[in-house]
Design a protein around this motif. Sequence first.
Motif, PDB file in Angstrom:
ATOM      1  N   ILE A 146       0.840  -1.206   0.000  1.00 25.95           N
ATOM      2  CA  ILE A 146       0.000   0.000   0.000  1.00 25.95           C
ATOM      3  C   ILE A 146       0.873   1.254   0.000  1.00 25.95           C
ATOM      4  O   ILE A 146       0.559   2.257  -0.666  1.00 25.95           O
ATOM      5  CB  ILE A 146      -0.949  -0.026   1.211  1.00 25.95           C
ATOM      6  N   TYR A 205      -6.018  -2.545  -0.532  1.00 22.41           N
ATOM      7  CA  TYR A 205      -6.887  -2.263   0.620  1.00 22.41           C
ATOM      8  C   TYR A 205      -7.871  -3.406   0.856  1.00 22.41           C
ATOM      9  O   TYR A 205      -8.179  -3.732   2.010  1.00 22.41           O
ATOM     10  CB  TYR A 205      -7.640  -0.953   0.390  1.00 22.41           C
ATOM     11  N   THR A 223     -10.816   0.070   6.452  1.00 23.17           N
ATOM     12  CA  THR A 223      -9.863  -0.171   5.365  1.00 23.17           C
ATOM     13  C   THR A 223     -10.586  -0.344   4.032  1.00 23.17           C
ATOM     14  O   THR A 223     -10.146   0.175   2.999  1.00 23.17           O
ATOM     15  CB  THR A 223      -9.029  -1.417   5.679  1.00 23.17           C
ATOM     16  N   GLU A 257     -11.688   2.944   2.824  1.00 22.73           N
ATOM     17  CA  GLU A 257     -10.547   3.689   2.297  1.00 22.73           C
ATOM     18  C   GLU A 257     -10.226   3.256   0.864  1.00 22.73           C
ATOM     19  O   GLU A 257      -9.911   4.085   0.005  1.00 22.73           O
ATOM     20  CB  GLU A 257      -9.333   3.478   3.208  1.00 22.73           C
ATOM     21  N   GLY A 258     -10.325   1.963   0.596  1.00 28.46           N
ATOM     22  CA  GLY A 258     -10.129   1.492  -0.767  1.00 28.46           C
ATOM     23  C   GLY A 258     -11.226   1.966  -1.708  1.00 28.46           C
ATOM     24  O   GLY A 258     -10.975   2.242  -2.889  1.00 28.46           O
ATOM     25  N   CYS A 269     -13.546  -4.546  -2.605  1.00 29.36           N
ATOM     26  CA  CYS A 269     -13.677  -3.659  -1.442  1.00 29.36           C
ATOM     27  C   CYS A 269     -15.125  -3.596  -0.957  1.00 29.36           C
ATOM     28  O   CYS A 269     -15.389  -3.573   0.255  1.00 29.36           O
ATOM     29  CB  CYS A 269     -13.185  -2.257  -1.797  1.00 29.36           C
TER      30      CYS A 269
END
Length: 344
Positions: A106, A116, A135, A138-139, A149
């Motif tokens: 990352i 992510y 997380t 965030e992706g 994700c």
Amino acid sequence: MTPSTWSPAQPPAWFEQARHLAAVRRYQLAEELTRRELAQNPRSPLAFVVLSMLLWQQARYDEAEAAARDALAVQPTYDEAFYFLALSCASQGRSAEARAAIHTAIELDPASAKYYALRSRFELEWHYAAQSRATAEEGLRVEPTNLECLHRRLLALRQLSETSLAEETARNMLALDPECAPAHLALGELLLSQADYVTAEAYFRAALRQQPGLAAARQGLSESWKQRYWLSRRLARLDAWVARAGQWLTARGLGGHLVLLLGFVLVVPVVCLPLCLAYGWSYLRWRLAPAILLVRGRPLGQPCWQCWYRLICPAWRWPWGCWRPTASGARYGASRRPNQSAIT
């Protein structure tokens, strides 16, 4: 997104052939093609990474890790090599090394959403549901349409009991890919928990159409069939009650068993005595009914000893009960009506 769908920016011809072979599960042919490329170009980090991917998909995790480390030996800042190194280490149960490898990937490429997604998957497996959700989100800020994700966010939301947000995420996945089996499965399980059995069955069937071997979808479909009938729901409640009673007895030990035995000793007479009285009275009425009818409907002039004989005689001796025919065709127990022929 699976590792077999990964593709570099400008893939060579051999890479496309290997990727297509991996997509149809011809891993050995793809491995032979990749090793042939490595024989021609032994310092190709891309070939080492593809080999690591193919070995990981064949569950040869130690060899996959070695191939990823060979790629890092050639190019130490290759983020894809760290990605497959994290996959290999996690599959072997070395979570600390997997966490460090994906964190490095990352840092090298923060604009790749699949990194992510993989870290979110690890955090969910390590029972960090809130961190896994953060997380995955965030992706999604990097790539809002990344299905992996979205899937990780869906699983994290379900562990956090965020049912409405989980259902919304699953519907977003279906809007992006109507043939997404995990989204159909998740929606079926969510609707099954809400007692919407018909709609849940439809989603389970859709998931099985995409992945016929999906065991969770088969189990959910069977559960939706059973829950549509009241008997199975009552039996499920009975099973839950029996399980709670077993846990209570296990926790109490000998004292719990004594209490249960005392309860049976006190409850059984209280329940059985009224039943015995009720059924006993009904049985007596049934046994005495022919004699009572005979006594009440005895014709005038009939000897009384016959009535008492019928009273003490078992009923099974007279197939017609109190209506035993006589030679003249009259019946004991006929109503005392005047003789019409005598009147006329």
